[in-house]
Design a protein around this motif. Sequence first.
Motif, short mmCIF file in Angstrom:
data_model
loop_
_atom_site.label_atom_id
_atom_site.label_comp_id
_atom_site.label_asym_id
_atom_site.label_seq_id
_atom_site.Cartn_x
_atom_site.Cartn_y
_atom_site.Cartn_z
N GLY A 39 29.19 84.56 38.50
CA GLY A 39 29.01 84.89 39.94
C GLY A 39 27.78 86.03 40.15
O GLY A 39 27.38 86.51 41.21
N ALA A 42 28.18 89.66 42.12
CA ALA A 42 29.62 89.72 42.79
C ALA A 42 30.49 90.39 41.37
O ALA A 42 31.34 91.22 41.85
CB ALA A 42 30.09 88.49 43.06
N LYS A 200 17.16 89.34 41.30
CA LYS A 200 17.92 89.16 42.40
C LYS A 200 19.20 88.60 42.44
O LYS A 200 20.29 89.11 42.95
CB LYS A 200 17.13 88.20 43.27
N PRO A 205 24.66 90.43 45.80
CA PRO A 205 26.10 89.85 45.47
C PRO A 205 26.24 88.76 46.47
O PRO A 205 25.69 88.88 47.41
CB PRO A 205 27.04 90.96 45.46
N ASP A 206 27.04 87.89 46.32
CA ASP A 206 27.40 86.67 47.09
C ASP A 206 28.93 87.21 47.34
O ASP A 206 30.21 87.10 46.62
CB ASP A 206 27.70 85.53 46.35
N SER A 208 31.28 86.24 49.26
CA SER A 208 32.41 85.00 49.27
C SER A 208 33.36 84.96 48.22
O SER A 208 34.22 84.46 47.93
CB SER A 208 31.79 83.72 49.59
N SER A 209 32.52 85.39 46.72
CA SER A 209 33.39 85.11 45.51
C SER A 209 33.90 86.42 45.02
O SER A 209 34.41 86.23 44.02
CB SER A 209 32.31 84.47 44.65
#
Length: 448
Positions: A39, A42, A200, A205-206, A208-209
């Motif tokens: 990920g 994250a 990027k 970070p995402d 959600s994960s």
Amino acid sequence: MSNVRGEFSSRFGFIMAAAGSAVGLGNIWGFPTQTASNGGAAFVLAYLVLAFCLAYPALMAELVIGRHGQANAVSSLQKLTTSPWQKKFAFFVGFGGIICAGLILSFYAIVAGWMFSATIEPITAITSMDNATLWLSEQSLTRDIIFTGLFIVLTVLIISKGVENGIEKWSKRLMPALLGILFALIAYVMTQEGAVTGLKAYLVPDFSSILNPELLVNALGQAFFSLSLGTSVMIIYGSYISKRENLVSLGAFVTLIDVFIAFVAGLLIIPAMYVAQAQGVEIFAADGSLLSEDTLVFQVLPALFDSMGDIGLFVGFAFFALMSIAALTSSISMLEAPVSYAVEKFALGRVQATWIIGALVSLVSLTILLNFAALFGFVVSITTKFGQPLLGMLCCVFVGWLWHRGKLLKEISEGCEQVEHTVFWKIWPWYIRFVCPVAIAAVFLNSL
């Protein structure tokens, strides 16, 4: 013959040596690969949090054991015990860490040998030594045996010089060289097409994960493994620290440098992957998973270097020189673990003990090379997935449950009396007793 113990001559020397042990192929390549597979940003965020919340306290446990014991890992642990069963337990943990370090070095030397050959290959290409270039680029038993042996001999020569003239002296030279090459490569890669996309993916970070259980366990495992926990290495290095030094700040510096170099390595590898992708190199599968995860360094990056034309030979040389230095700084510490035990247990001279242990490691490496398909993956798994987390957890149990709290805090306050007024002083003993063993046990159970 002398078995007089050495000591690091300066804070900088210890920090460079301990950081060198922590910073190896796992940091320069393992961390970016884990990041790409879990990920991106994250994983980076989870790793940073866990490194300071869990790996740093566990590192302090091993350093405290070593400095208090002022001996090899087995003797240092046994000095904390009061009953026969505890002494047997201490021997199991200490000697288990020594065996683990020796086995890691045996397969590590093989991988480092590949790095050595990849470092020399651009030189032979530039000098038009076509036969040598072909031989270096193709996997062969002869090539692997020669370069594995060369790497082990180089490690033995450094360790045989002792703590100050060997470990400390060369760590002071190799670690700054590693950083210089790393930053030079980052500067070059950032000028290439695709680098911004990779940046990027690495830094945004995402969220959600971020709480994905698999991501957290992988990040926790990377944090512990990258600091050489569970191999008796940091116990040995702790035993070479003067009583005048502030252990709390020393451990923090080592953790900071380890995390910093892992993070900076990601700034090189992740953008480089996207640069390679922009130039037509296949990096990800259709489902977004990373291709060739275990061997990416030998497949994707050479393809990237080839696409650069003549400059690619120089960039390739710099990259694999960087990887070789990272391997050497870690191998130094792994060899020191069994050597220190042999010197103190059997009253051997350091040079004699180093060459004997080096010969034993070479025999194990040769056995792995002759039975590569069956043994290489097995030895990697049994040490890094099983041995390290289990032994790291047991060290935390030792400090948290078998060592009297008052004596433990007295040892920490050596060299820094004001530490008793800090949050660390109030929290760490409880933290190392309950939180760290449970967290490391989670990594161990996940590996099962």
